[in-house]
Design an enzyme around this catalytic site. Structure first.
Site, PDB file in Angstrom:
ATOM      1  N   ASP A  24      36.655   5.349 -32.805  1.00 28.19           N
ATOM      2  CA  ASP A  24      36.349   6.162 -31.622  1.00 28.19           C
ATOM      3  C   ASP A  24      35.228   5.443 -30.881  1.00 28.19           C
ATOM      4  OD1 ASP A  24      36.847   9.568 -31.229  1.00 28.19           O
ATOM      5  OD2 ASP A  24      35.470   8.483 -29.902  1.00 28.19           O
TER       6      ASP A  24
ATOM      7  N   SER B 264      52.521  13.857 -23.461  1.00 34.25           N
ATOM      8  CA  SER B 264      52.213  15.144 -22.845  1.00 34.25           C
ATOM      9  C   SER B 264      53.428  15.696 -22.112  1.00 34.25           C
ATOM     10  CB  SER B 264      51.075  14.931 -21.852  1.00 34.25           C
ATOM     11  OG  SER B 264      50.942  16.048 -21.005  1.00 34.25           O
TER      12      SER B 264
ATOM     13  N   THR C 226      53.277  16.746 -19.409  1.00 34.14           N
ATOM     14  CA  THR C 226      53.083  16.379 -18.008  1.00 34.14           C
ATOM     15  C   THR C 226      54.181  15.405 -17.542  1.00 34.14           C
ATOM     16  OG1 THR C 226      51.429  15.691 -16.397  1.00 34.14           O
ATOM     17  CG2 THR C 226      51.504  14.430 -18.417  1.00 34.14           C
TER      18      THR C 226
ATOM     19  N   TYR D 244      46.589   9.935 -14.692  1.00 40.62           N
ATOM     20  CA  TYR D 244      46.576  10.289 -16.119  1.00 40.62           C
ATOM     21  C   TYR D 244      48.005  10.485 -16.627  1.00 40.62           C
ATOM     22  CZ  TYR D 244      46.906  13.504 -20.001  1.00 40.62           C
ATOM     23  OH  TYR D 244      47.299  14.104 -21.165  1.00 40.62           O
TER      24      TYR D 244
ATOM     25  N   LYS E 145      50.681   8.316 -19.436  1.00 45.94           N
ATOM     26  CA  LYS E 145      51.504   8.815 -20.548  1.00 45.94           C
ATOM     27  C   LYS E 145      52.953   8.333 -20.395  1.00 45.94           C
ATOM     28  CE  LYS E 145      48.237  10.781 -22.732  1.00 45.94           C
ATOM     29  NZ  LYS E 145      47.736  10.151 -23.959  1.00 45.94           N
TER      30      LYS E 145
HETATM   31  N1  UFG Z   1      43.512  27.718 -14.976  1.00 44.21           N
HETATM   32  C1  UFG Z   1      42.818  28.681 -14.253  1.00 44.21           C
HETATM   33  N2  UFG Z   1      41.455  28.563 -14.191  1.00 44.21           N
HETATM   34  C2  UFG Z   1      40.761  27.564 -14.807  1.00 44.21           C
HETATM   35  C3  UFG Z   1      41.495  26.585 -15.547  1.00 44.21           C
HETATM   36  C4  UFG Z   1      42.867  26.699 -15.594  1.00 44.21           C
HETATM   37  O1  UFG Z   1      43.398  29.592 -13.683  1.00 44.21           O
HETATM   38  O2  UFG Z   1      39.542  27.509 -14.699  1.00 44.21           O
HETATM   39  C5  UFG Z   1      44.968  27.843 -15.047  1.00 44.21           C
HETATM   40  C6  UFG Z   1      45.700  26.650 -14.447  1.00 44.21           C
HETATM   41  O3  UFG Z   1      45.886  26.838 -13.076  1.00 44.21           O
HETATM   42  C7  UFG Z   1      46.995  26.662 -15.254  1.00 44.21           C
HETATM   43  C8  UFG Z   1      46.572  27.203 -16.616  1.00 44.21           C
HETATM   44  O4  UFG Z   1      45.334  27.860 -16.402  1.00 44.21           O
HETATM   45  O5  UFG Z   1      47.881  27.553 -14.683  1.00 44.21           O
HETATM   46  C9  UFG Z   1      46.375  26.126 -17.648  1.00 44.21           C
HETATM   47  O6  UFG Z   1      45.503  25.151 -17.116  1.00 44.21           O
HETATM   48  P1  UFG Z   1      44.866  24.001 -18.025  1.00 44.21           P
HETATM   49  O7  UFG Z   1      43.984  23.188 -17.150  1.00 44.21           O
HETATM   50  O8  UFG Z   1      44.271  24.590 -19.250  1.00 44.21           O
HETATM   51  O9  UFG Z   1      46.128  23.186 -18.505  1.00 44.21           O
HETATM   52  P2  UFG Z   1      47.206  22.396 -17.630  1.00 44.21           P
HETATM   53  O10 UFG Z   1      48.510  23.020 -17.968  1.00 44.21           O
HETATM   54  O11 UFG Z   1      46.861  22.289 -16.214  1.00 44.21           O
HETATM   55  O12 UFG Z   1      46.980  20.952 -18.218  1.00 44.21           O
HETATM   56  C10 UFG Z   1      47.567  20.573 -19.406  1.00 44.21           C
HETATM   57  C11 UFG Z   1      46.767  19.449 -20.056  1.00 44.21           C
HETATM   58  C12 UFG Z   1      46.839  18.175 -19.247  1.00 44.21           C
HETATM   59  C13 UFG Z   1      48.266  17.864 -18.865  1.00 44.21           C
HETATM   60  C14 UFG Z   1      48.896  19.056 -18.205  1.00 44.21           C
HETATM   61  C15 UFG Z   1      50.344  18.803 -17.914  1.00 44.21           C
HETATM   62  O13 UFG Z   1      45.411  19.812 -20.213  1.00 44.21           O
HETATM   63  O14 UFG Z   1      46.335  17.134 -20.050  1.00 44.21           O
HETATM   64  O15 UFG Z   1      48.834  20.166 -19.074  1.00 44.21           O
HETATM   65  O16 UFG Z   1      50.937  19.856 -17.270  1.00 44.21           O
HETATM   66  F1  UFG Z   1      48.319  16.835 -18.000  1.00 44.21           F
END
Ligand code: UFG
Length: 338
Positions: free
Chosen positions: A31, A125, A127, A150, A154
């Protein structure tokens, strides 16, 4: 057998190290400490009563990677977590993401070519699917143009590994496409430690509940979903970690059907942001301060996994519910703020 875990002090990496050690594997962690702390070793040791070997190494150093493999010729498998992972940061600083996530992967694969055992598990992911046309998402759903550098690392990462496996039949790899990992080890000895303001939903929720953040912003309630908020597949990080051991054993036992395989890792169940908040409120017995704001750029409406392939071929299933995962995230948040 000795297993190299890159990024083994990070969130998913550390939980996977625990599961590997619990199954009797000898773990070597690399790491660069750019997004993790050496203290995580204490947490791993507290759970497993074994301290993994740790080397601080930046995988962007080709010389460093070469030197590492010269000293560890007996590695039987590599689980590669080390990567930058902040979507927004990658949009603003794409070259930093390509330099780190792609170079490190190439250097690792180049050095692994000299090993007797070339078993490689890659952190991918969901994603890569973008907004999938069909839900739940199967592994053969088309890979959509990446929404962020990002996400692109992937996709490119998977292609690099696929090409490597094509020219070297002794190379065996499984790419694991994670949905949304949340929660912490039930012991609360290890968990997620975001630096600065959390970008992901669950650490933002727990930090709000404990008083570090004033209010959670819910990004949009005008999506075409039952309650208008986005839907995701939240998977307990311990379930996710266990899948890595199962995947590794598949390669070690030569049970793989092709030398490059892809599996979704999710629960198969989609939950909306409001359902996630409700689950948190229920298990924590607290009321969360949140407000609805505008949509966040780049968010897809809904993503959840079709899990049949992982269930039947890997023989792996999630055990924990959303409530279990939320409760563990809350225990962890409370423990680290004491
Ligand atoms: N959300 C909120 N408020 C916040 C944070 C998130 O409403 O403060 C919502 C987002 O809009 C989304 C959900 O919560 O609808 C999940 O959001 P996250 O950021 O926790 O997760 P994501 O699905 O956006 O992201 C994850 C991974 C990424 C990856 C992505 C692919 O963290 O690494 O999925 O879709 F790229």
């Amino acid at each position: 057998m000795k297993i190299l875990v890159t990024g083994g002090l990070g969130y998913i990496g550390s939980h996977t190290v625990v599961e590997l050690q619990s199954e009797g594997f000898e773990v070597v962690i690399i790491d660069d400490l750019s997004n993790a702390s050496e203290k995580v070793l204490d947490g791993i040791e507290a759970i497993t009563h074994k301290r993994p070997i740790f080397e601080k190494l930046d995988l962007k150093s080709k010389i460093g990677v070469t030197d590492f493999f010269k000293r560890h010729k007996d590695i039987g498998g590599v689980i590669h977590f080390a990567a930058y992972k902040a979507v927004g940061e990658s949009v603003n600083n794409p070259l930093m993401y390509y330099e780190n996530n792609i170079n490190s992967l190439v250097y690792l694969l180049q050095e692994m070519a000299q090993l007797d055992k070339k078993n490689f598990i890659f952190s991918s992911s969901c994603t890569v699917y973008g907004q999938a046309d069909k839900l739940p998402i199967t592994e053969d759903a088309p890979v959509k143009p990446a929404e962020s550098p990002y996400g692109n690392t992937k996709q490119i990462g998977e292609e690099i590994i696929r090409d490597t496996c094509r020219v070297d039949q002794d190379f065996k790899s499984i790419a694991l496409r994670y949905f949304n990992p949340i929660g912490a080890h039930p012991s609360a000895e290890i968990g997620e430690l975001p630096i600065g303001v959390p970008q992901n939903l669950v650490p933002y929720i727990t930090q709000t509940a404990i008083g570090i953040r004033e209010q959670l912003s819910v990004f949009g309630n005008d999506y075409p979903t039952p309650d208008g908020t986005c839907i995701r597949d939240y998977i307990h990080v311990v379930d996710l970690a266990k899948a890595h051991v199962v995947a590794l054993n598949r390669l070690l036992g030569n049970k793989n059907e092709a030398n490059f395989e892809v599996f979704n890792l999710g629960t198969g169940k989609g939950s909306s942001v409001l359902e996630a908040i409700k689950s948190f409120e229920k298990v924590s017995g607290t009321k969360l301060n949140y407000k609805i704001v505008g949509r966040r750029e780049g968010d897809v409406t809904a993503a959840y996994a079709e899990t049949t392939k992982a269930n039947t071929i890997l023989g792996w299933k999630t055990k924990s519910s959303l409530d279990d995962a939320m409760a563990s995230a809350w225990r962890w948040e409370q423990r680290i703020r004491k």
